[in-house]
Design a protein around this motif. Sequence first.
Motif, PDB file in Angstrom:
ATOM      1  N   GLU A 198       1.396 -12.677   5.357  1.00 19.12           N
ATOM      2  CA  GLU A 198       0.128 -11.976   5.175  1.00 19.12           C
ATOM      3  C   GLU A 198      -0.283 -11.899   3.712  1.00 19.12           C
ATOM      4  OE1 GLU A 198       0.290  -8.100   6.862  1.00 19.12           O
ATOM      5  OE2 GLU A 198       1.091  -8.768   8.785  1.00 19.12           O
ATOM      6  N   GLN A 199       0.696 -11.800   2.816  1.00 22.62           N
ATOM      7  CA  GLN A 199       0.400 -11.583   1.408  1.00 22.62           C
ATOM      8  C   GLN A 199       1.560 -12.063   0.559  1.00 22.62           C
ATOM      9  OE1 GLN A 199       0.459  -7.494   0.222  1.00 22.62           O
ATOM     10  NE2 GLN A 199      -0.785  -7.791  -1.598  1.00 22.62           N
ATOM     11  N   SER A 246       3.532   3.765  -7.597  1.00 22.31           N
ATOM     12  CA  SER A 246       2.148   3.992  -7.983  1.00 22.31           C
ATOM     13  C   SER A 246       2.134   5.152  -8.961  1.00 22.31           C
ATOM     14  CB  SER A 246       1.276   4.313  -6.765  1.00 22.31           C
ATOM     15  OG  SER A 246      -0.081   4.432  -7.145  1.00 22.31           O
ATOM     16  N   ALA A 280       0.224   0.545   1.550  1.00 18.74           N
ATOM     17  CA  ALA A 280      -1.089   0.403   0.906  1.00 18.74           C
ATOM     18  C   ALA A 280      -1.334   1.459  -0.163  1.00 18.74           C
ATOM     19  CB  ALA A 280      -2.190   0.459   1.952  1.00 18.74           C
ATOM     20  N   ARG A 283       0.894   0.678  -5.801  1.00 20.12           N
ATOM     21  CA  ARG A 283       0.226  -0.341  -6.610  1.00 20.12           C
ATOM     22  C   ARG A 283       1.164  -1.453  -7.073  1.00 20.12           C
ATOM     23  NH1 ARG A 283      -4.460   1.538  -8.833  1.00 20.12           N
ATOM     24  NH2 ARG A 283      -4.790  -0.673  -9.257  1.00 20.12           N
ATOM     25  N   SER A 306       1.954  -6.840  -8.857  1.00 17.72           N
ATOM     26  CA  SER A 306       0.936  -5.975  -8.308  1.00 17.72           C
ATOM     27  C   SER A 306       0.803  -6.154  -6.806  1.00 17.72           C
ATOM     28  CB  SER A 306      -0.415  -6.254  -8.963  1.00 17.72           C
ATOM     29  OG  SER A 306      -0.358  -5.984 -10.347  1.00 17.72           O
ATOM     30  N   ILE A 307       0.690  -5.043  -6.096  1.00 13.63           N
ATOM     31  CA  ILE A 307       0.482  -5.064  -4.644  1.00 13.63           C
ATOM     32  C   ILE A 307      -1.027  -5.075  -4.373  1.00 13.63           C
ATOM     33  CG2 ILE A 307       0.773  -3.782  -2.481  1.00 13.63           C
ATOM     34  CD1 ILE A 307       3.325  -2.596  -3.670  1.00 13.63           C
ATOM     35  N   GLY A 308      -1.426  -5.914  -3.471  1.00 11.52           N
ATOM     36  CA  GLY A 308      -2.846  -5.983  -3.123  1.00 11.52           C
ATOM     37  C   GLY A 308      -3.698  -6.632  -4.170  1.00 11.52           C
ATOM     38  N   GLY A 309      -3.117  -7.697  -4.855  1.00 11.61           N
ATOM     39  CA  GLY A 309      -3.882  -8.459  -5.847  1.00 11.61           C
ATOM     40  C   GLY A 309      -3.782  -7.862  -7.201  1.00 11.61           C
TER      41      GLY A 309
END
Length: 309
Positions: A198-199, A246, A280, A283, A306-309
């Motif tokens: 997925e990522q 985060s 989610a 970070r 980095s998580i999520g781009g």
Amino acid sequence: MARFDDLPADQKAVLQLVLRQGRTYGEIAGLLKISEAAVQNRALTALDAIGPASAELDDDRQDEIGDYLLGQQSASERAATRELLEDDQPGRDWARGVATELRTAGVAGDDTLPEIPTDPAEVDEAFDALHARRAARADQARSSRLGGILIIVAVLLVVVGGVLVLTGVIGGSDDDNGSKSAATQTQTSTAATTASVEQQINLTPPSGAKKPLGVANVVSPAGHRARAVVGQDLPASGHYVLWVRSGSKSKFLGFFPPVTGSGANKGRLQGLVAAPSDLASYREMLVTREASSTPKQPTTIILKGSIGG
């Protein structure tokens, strides 16, 4: 342009006496019982034959450079010729061609011929080319390391069954700093399966160094979301731990199996762990090296991404 070995015997003999024995035109003339001009003519005719053709270099200038290469000038003449060569590209090209053939033939060594000046623009061009080659090699090395990691990830994802994965700490409450009880459990997968990705998170050293490197993928084997993490070039010491963070909030995800210092898996780190439901909200993903087997929060960060781009 001829080769040295193709020259007439008398011309080769003169060049060998000059370059191998350090003789002057006058000394050779006395040995051969001929005029000094005749010796010079044989030497310069030989250089003309083995040197590259140049429409921009006249005969007188070529002869002057020939005498310079053969060490047959006075100190003031050498200085003047060298100064002229600094601004004479055709002259430098011809001199280099002659020097290359003399060295290739074994008649002259690097310490036999005088220095051929280099134009500043040529120096800049050479350094630019050197830097470009170094940058290209560095990029290739980084690509090779990342490619190797991705291959390992692919193998890890295709067959999950039987893989030793991250060891989690259970039995206590989960606070913001990742504090947990000391009881441990090893999570394993019992069924071989394929997993969709997925990522992907690229993991790199915080210092910006070129290694170690790592990759973390969010995968879905058999419909369950998990984190597959692979790294390479890590030292074989300490406890390696996976975290998400985060700001000041961090969560412990588990220990990696020990990194070995030898064999096929030298310096390799790999593991699979269930993705937390609140992933989610974080970070960063961290891989740390801990001295304690019960860390409360991240200390020495080895890799991060980095998580999520």
